[in-house]
Design a protein around this motif. Structure first.
Motif, PDB file in Angstrom:
ATOM      1  N   THR A  37      50.412  31.958  15.145  1.00 50.48           N
ATOM      2  CA  THR A  37      51.852  31.757  15.354  1.00 50.48           C
ATOM      3  C   THR A  37      52.558  31.222  14.118  1.00 50.48           C
ATOM      4  O   THR A  37      53.781  31.252  14.028  1.00 50.48           O
ATOM      5  CB  THR A  37      52.105  30.734  16.487  1.00 50.48           C
ATOM      6  OG1 THR A  37      51.476  29.507  16.116  1.00 50.48           O
ATOM      7  CG2 THR A  37      51.531  31.230  17.816  1.00 50.48           C
ATOM      8  N   GLY A  38      51.788  30.640  13.173  1.00 49.93           N
ATOM      9  CA  GLY A  38      52.402  30.004  12.020  1.00 49.93           C
ATOM     10  C   GLY A  38      53.134  28.705  12.373  1.00 49.93           C
ATOM     11  O   GLY A  38      53.948  28.199  11.593  1.00 49.93           O
ATOM     12  N   ALA A  39      52.834  28.128  13.542  1.00 49.33           N
ATOM     13  CA  ALA A  39      53.495  26.879  13.964  1.00 49.33           C
ATOM     14  C   ALA A  39      53.051  25.711  13.085  1.00 49.33           C
ATOM     15  O   ALA A  39      51.877  25.585  12.758  1.00 49.33           O
ATOM     16  CB  ALA A  39      53.149  26.589  15.429  1.00 49.33           C
ATOM     17  N   GLY A  40      53.989  24.874  12.682  1.00 52.25           N
ATOM     18  CA  GLY A  40      53.662  23.729  11.808  1.00 52.25           C
ATOM     19  C   GLY A  40      53.421  22.456  12.588  1.00 52.25           C
ATOM     20  O   GLY A  40      54.010  21.424  12.307  1.00 52.25           O
ATOM     21  N   VAL A  41      52.525  22.532  13.538  1.00 52.53           N
ATOM     22  CA  VAL A  41      52.307  21.398  14.441  1.00 52.53           C
ATOM     23  C   VAL A  41      51.330  20.371  13.846  1.00 52.53           C
ATOM     24  O   VAL A  41      50.523  20.699  12.976  1.00 52.53           O
ATOM     25  CB  VAL A  41      51.769  21.940  15.803  1.00 52.53           C
ATOM     26  CG1 VAL A  41      50.342  22.440  15.663  1.00 52.53           C
ATOM     27  CG2 VAL A  41      51.894  20.914  16.915  1.00 52.53           C
ATOM     28  N   ALA A  42      51.432  19.112  14.302  1.00 51.78           N
ATOM     29  CA  ALA A  42      50.436  18.096  13.949  1.00 51.78           C
ATOM     30  C   ALA A  42      49.424  18.000  15.088  1.00 51.78           C
ATOM     31  O   ALA A  42      49.788  18.093  16.262  1.00 51.78           O
ATOM     32  CB  ALA A  42      51.105  16.745  13.727  1.00 51.78           C
ATOM     33  N   TYR A  43      48.162  17.839  14.715  1.00 49.61           N
ATOM     34  CA  TYR A  43      47.080  17.800  15.709  1.00 49.61           C
ATOM     35  C   TYR A  43      46.290  16.510  15.520  1.00 49.61           C
ATOM     36  O   TYR A  43      45.757  16.251  14.439  1.00 49.61           O
ATOM     37  CB  TYR A  43      46.170  19.012  15.513  1.00 49.61           C
ATOM     38  CG  TYR A  43      45.036  19.137  16.510  1.00 49.61           C
ATOM     39  CD1 TYR A  43      45.235  19.757  17.741  1.00 49.61           C
ATOM     40  CD2 TYR A  43      43.761  18.662  16.211  1.00 49.61           C
ATOM     41  CE1 TYR A  43      44.190  19.902  18.652  1.00 49.61           C
ATOM     42  CE2 TYR A  43      42.705  18.807  17.125  1.00 49.61           C
ATOM     43  CZ  TYR A  43      42.932  19.427  18.340  1.00 49.61           C
ATOM     44  OH  TYR A  43      41.909  19.583  19.240  1.00 49.61           O
ATOM     45  N   ALA A  44      46.245  15.692  16.551  1.00 46.01           N
ATOM     46  CA  ALA A  44      45.503  14.430  16.460  1.00 46.01           C
ATOM     47  C   ALA A  44      44.266  14.499  17.340  1.00 46.01           C
ATOM     48  O   ALA A  44      44.374  14.656  18.556  1.00 46.01           O
ATOM     49  CB  ALA A  44      46.386  13.258  16.885  1.00 46.01           C
ATOM     50  N   ASP A  45      43.104  14.386  16.737  1.00 44.85           N
ATOM     51  CA  ASP A  45      41.871  14.319  17.519  1.00 44.85           C
ATOM     52  C   ASP A  45      41.627  12.861  17.888  1.00 44.85           C
ATOM     53  O   ASP A  45      41.344  12.036  17.026  1.00 44.85           O
ATOM     54  CB  ASP A  45      40.680  14.876  16.747  1.00 44.85           C
ATOM     55  CG  ASP A  45      39.454  14.939  17.652  1.00 44.85           C
ATOM     56  OD1 ASP A  45      39.025  16.057  17.974  1.00 44.85           O
ATOM     57  OD2 ASP A  45      38.964  13.868  18.075  1.00 44.85           O
ATOM     58  N   CYS A  46      41.752  12.536  19.185  1.00 46.66           N
ATOM     59  CA  CYS A  46      41.637  11.150  19.661  1.00 46.66           C
ATOM     60  C   CYS A  46      40.260  10.881  20.250  1.00 46.66           C
ATOM     61  O   CYS A  46      40.052   9.862  20.905  1.00 46.66           O
ATOM     62  CB  CYS A  46      42.673  10.870  20.743  1.00 46.66           C
ATOM     63  SG  CYS A  46      44.354  11.273  20.266  1.00 46.66           S
ATOM     64  N   ASN A  47      39.318  11.784  20.063  1.00 43.99           N
ATOM     65  CA  ASN A  47      38.043  11.696  20.773  1.00 43.99           C
ATOM     66  C   ASN A  47      37.034  10.770  20.121  1.00 43.99           C
ATOM     67  O   ASN A  47      37.125  10.457  18.940  1.00 43.99           O
ATOM     68  CB  ASN A  47      37.470  13.106  20.913  1.00 43.99           C
ATOM     69  CG  ASN A  47      38.446  14.006  21.640  1.00 43.99           C
ATOM     70  OD1 ASN A  47      38.808  13.724  22.772  1.00 43.99           O
ATOM     71  ND2 ASN A  47      38.923  15.051  20.966  1.00 43.99           N
ATOM     72  N   ALA A  48      36.069  10.349  20.924  1.00 41.88           N
ATOM     73  CA  ALA A  48      35.012   9.448  20.455  1.00 41.88           C
ATOM     74  C   ALA A  48      33.948  10.283  19.753  1.00 41.88           C
ATOM     75  O   ALA A  48      32.913  10.608  20.322  1.00 41.88           O
ATOM     76  CB  ALA A  48      34.418   8.694  21.637  1.00 41.88           C
ATOM     77  N   ILE A  49      34.222  10.643  18.507  1.00 39.53           N
ATOM     78  CA  ILE A  49      33.294  11.479  17.747  1.00 39.53           C
ATOM     79  C   ILE A  49      33.038  10.882  16.372  1.00 39.53           C
ATOM     80  O   ILE A  49      33.812  10.065  15.875  1.00 39.53           O
ATOM     81  CB  ILE A  49      33.799  12.940  17.610  1.00 39.53           C
ATOM     82  CG1 ILE A  49      35.191  12.980  16.995  1.00 39.53           C
ATOM     83  CG2 ILE A  49      33.791  13.640  18.966  1.00 39.53           C
ATOM     84  CD1 ILE A  49      35.741  14.392  16.859  1.00 39.53           C
ATOM     85  N   ALA A  50      31.929  11.306  15.767  1.00 40.23           N
ATOM     86  CA  ALA A  50      31.512  10.764  14.475  1.00 40.23           C
ATOM     87  C   ALA A  50      32.506  11.145  13.377  1.00 40.23           C
ATOM     88  O   ALA A  50      33.127  12.213  13.445  1.00 40.23           O
ATOM     89  CB  ALA A  50      30.130  11.304  14.114  1.00 40.23           C
TER      90      ALA A  50
END
Lengths: 296, 296
Positions: A89-102
Motif C-alpha cells: 500500500t505504501g502506507a507510512g505507518v509506525a509499528y510498535a512491537d510490544c511483545n515479550a521477545i528477545a
C-alpha cells in the motif's frame, strides 16, 4: 508533537483489548483486523469498542500507529503480514512491537518493517492490563518513538529508554525473568516437596524463616491459567540471556516447568471463569499426579 | 534416652566449627580428624575447642555420633572413609550426613554406613551457622534418629521428619532451591540488564513495583564469596528434581551461574576479610567483563 487519530491493535486479547479500551476512552479511534481470530477475541474487541477492518491493507492505510500485542510466538508472523501490507500500500505507518521477545528477535522484526517502508518502535509492557487500579508502564526505544509517546495524551504511561531498538525488549526480558522465573522456581520446588513427602514441614519452615513464600503460595493457584502463554516468553528470555553469554538453562527450565503445568487440565480454565480456584494443595496434587512414573 | 559424651565432626569448616562450638559449650567432647585438612580448618577447630584425633579409626572408636558437615561433593568420600573405619574397628557408631545432597545420594551413603555396621541418620541444616542470634534447624530422618535427637540437650534445635532416609535431605533441597536458586536468578538477570544497558531503568522499575528486589540487590555483593560451594549444592538439587520427574534445568542453570561467578576474583575473598564489599554496580561490572566476547 505527533497527533494521533487512529491506532491499530493486533490483537485484542486480554492485554490488547484493555489497552484499546483505554485509548477509545481517551479519544482515539482503535481498529483491528480479526481475520483468523477466535470468537473470544471478537467478543473482547466488541467490548472494548475496537472496530474490525476487513484486511491488513486497510489496517495499515487507516492507522497512524499499530501496536502488536500478542503471545511471543505470533510476533514475527504478525510483523511479516504488516510489512507485506506496508509494501503493498505504501502506507507510512509506525509499528510498535510490544511483545515479550528477545532483543535479537525484535531487531529482526524491526528490520522487516523498516525495509517495507514503515517506522519501527521497540516497546514492552510491564504490569497487568490497564484497568481499575492497574496502570502498566510502556517502555519504548528506537530512533523515532514520537508516535508512541503521543499515547501519553491518551491514557498510557510511556517511558522512553533510548534510540536503540532492543532496549525496551531487554528491560521486559530482565523484569519477567524475575516475576515469572521466580514463580516457576517456586512451583517446581513445591511440586518436588509434595512428591517427596515434605510439603507440610517445608511450609512450616517457610512460615518461620521465609514468610514471603507463604504469600507466593497463596497466589500460585492463579498461575496455571497463564502457564501456556508463559512458555514462549521464558524461551525468549532464555535466548536473551544466552545471547549475552550467560547460561540459558535457568529460563529454559522455567519454560519446561510452564509447559508441564500447561499439560494439565488446570490450564484449561478461562480468565472469565469465576468459580473458586483450587487450593495450593489441590493444585500440587494434580501436578504430582502428572509426573512421569518413576521406578520404585 | 540416649546419652552422648563424644561427638565427631567432619569437618570443622565455617558451619562445622560453629556447630562444634555450641556442643562444647553445652557439655560435650567434640573431636575431628584433620588429616588432609587446610590450615584454616585447623584454626577453626582450635577456636571451637574441637580435639584432633590421629585417625578415622580413633574417630569412630571414640565418638558416639559423627556429624558429616561438608561441601556436597565431599560427602560420599567422607562416608566411605568412615564406613571403612567402622568395618575395621567394629565400632557401633551413629553417622549423620548433614550435607546438602539429593535424597538418592544420601540413600547411597546410608547403605555404605549400614553395611559396615553403623547406624545411619539422614540430616540437614536450614539456616546459617549457629552463633549469636542464628539458630539453624537440624532436620533428621531415618529408622533410628535417637542419637541425633539427644543433641537437643546440647544446644541444637532438632526436628524429626520420619523414619525414611531421604526426607531430611529432601526438605533441604526444596528449601535451598528457593534461597539459592532465586539468588542465582536474580544475579543472572541483573548481569543481563547491565550488559544490555537497561540496569538503571530496571532498578527504577523494581523500586516502584518489586521493592523486594531492591533488598535482594543490597545483599547480593556478599554472595560471590560463597558461589563456589553453591555449585555442588545446585547440582544436587537439580538431580533431586530430575529424579522426581521434573525439569533439572532451572537448578542446573543455577549451578552454571554460580560456576561463572566463582571464576571471577570476587570469589577469592575469604569469610574473614573485613574490608568493605564491592557495591552491586562494581560487582555487576566485574561479572559483565567476565562474559565471553560476543560477535558485534
Amino acid at each position: 508533537m505527533t497527533q494521533l487519530s487512529t491506532v491499530g491493535i493486533l490483537s485484542p486479547g486480554d492485554m490488547g483489548h484493555s489497552v484499546g479500551d483505554v485509548l477509545v476512552t481517551n479519544g482515539l479511534r482503535v481498529i483491528t483486523c480479526l481475520q483468523g481470530r477466535s470468537q473470544r477475541t471478537r467478543e473482547l474487541a466488541a467490548e472494548a469498542r475496537i472496530e474490525d477492518v476487513p484486511s491488513y491493507d486497510a489496517l495499515v492505510a487507516e492507522a497512524d500507529l499499530i501496536l502488536s500485542i500478542l503471545v511471543p510466538a505470533q510476533a514475527p508472523n504478525a510483523a511479516r503480514r504488516v510489512a507485506q501490507a506496508i509494501s503493498d500500500t505504501g502506507a507510512g505507518v509506525a509499528y510498535a512491537d510490544c511483545n515479550a521477545i528477545a532483543p535479537q528477535t525484535v531487531r529482526e522484526i524491526g528490520a522487516l518493517i523498516v525495509e517495507a517502508g514503515g517506522t519501527f518502535i521497540d516497546a514492552s509492557i510491564i504490569g497487568g492490563p490497564p484497568r481499575g487500579d492497574s496502570h502498566p508502564r510502556f517502555y519504548v526505544s528506537g530512533p523515532d518513538t514520537q508516535a508512541f509517546e503521543a499515547l501519553q495524551q491518551h491514557g498510557l504511561q510511556v517511558e522512553v529508554l533510548g534510540q536503540e531498538v532492543g532496549l525496551a525488549s531487554a528491560i521486559k526480558m530482565c523484569y519477567a525473568a524475575w516475576t515469572k522465573g521466580s514463580t516457576a522456581l517456586c512451583t517446581e520446588l513445591l511440586i518436588a516437596a509434595k512428591a517427596l513427602g515434605v510439603f507440610d514441614a517445608l511450609e512450616q519452615e517457610f512460615q518461620s524463616s521465609q514468610s514471603m513464600m507463604i504469600w507466593r503460595m497463596q497466589r500460585l493457584p492463579a498461575m496455571p491459567i497463564k502457564s501456556r502463554r508463559f512458555v514462549g516468553e521464558m524461551v525468549e528470555i532464555s535466548k536473551t540471556f544466552g545471547d549475552v553469554g550467560l547460561t540459558p538453562k535457568i529460563l529454559a527450565g522455567a519454560a519446561d516447568l510452564y509447559r508441564f503445568v500447561g499439560e494439565t487440565h488446570l490450564a484449561d480454565r478461562t480468565p472469565e471463569d469465576t468459580s473458586p480456584l483450587p487450593s495450593i494443595e489441590e493444585m500440587l496434587s494434580i501436578l504430582v499426579d502428572h509426573l512421569p512414573d518413576r521406578p520404585a
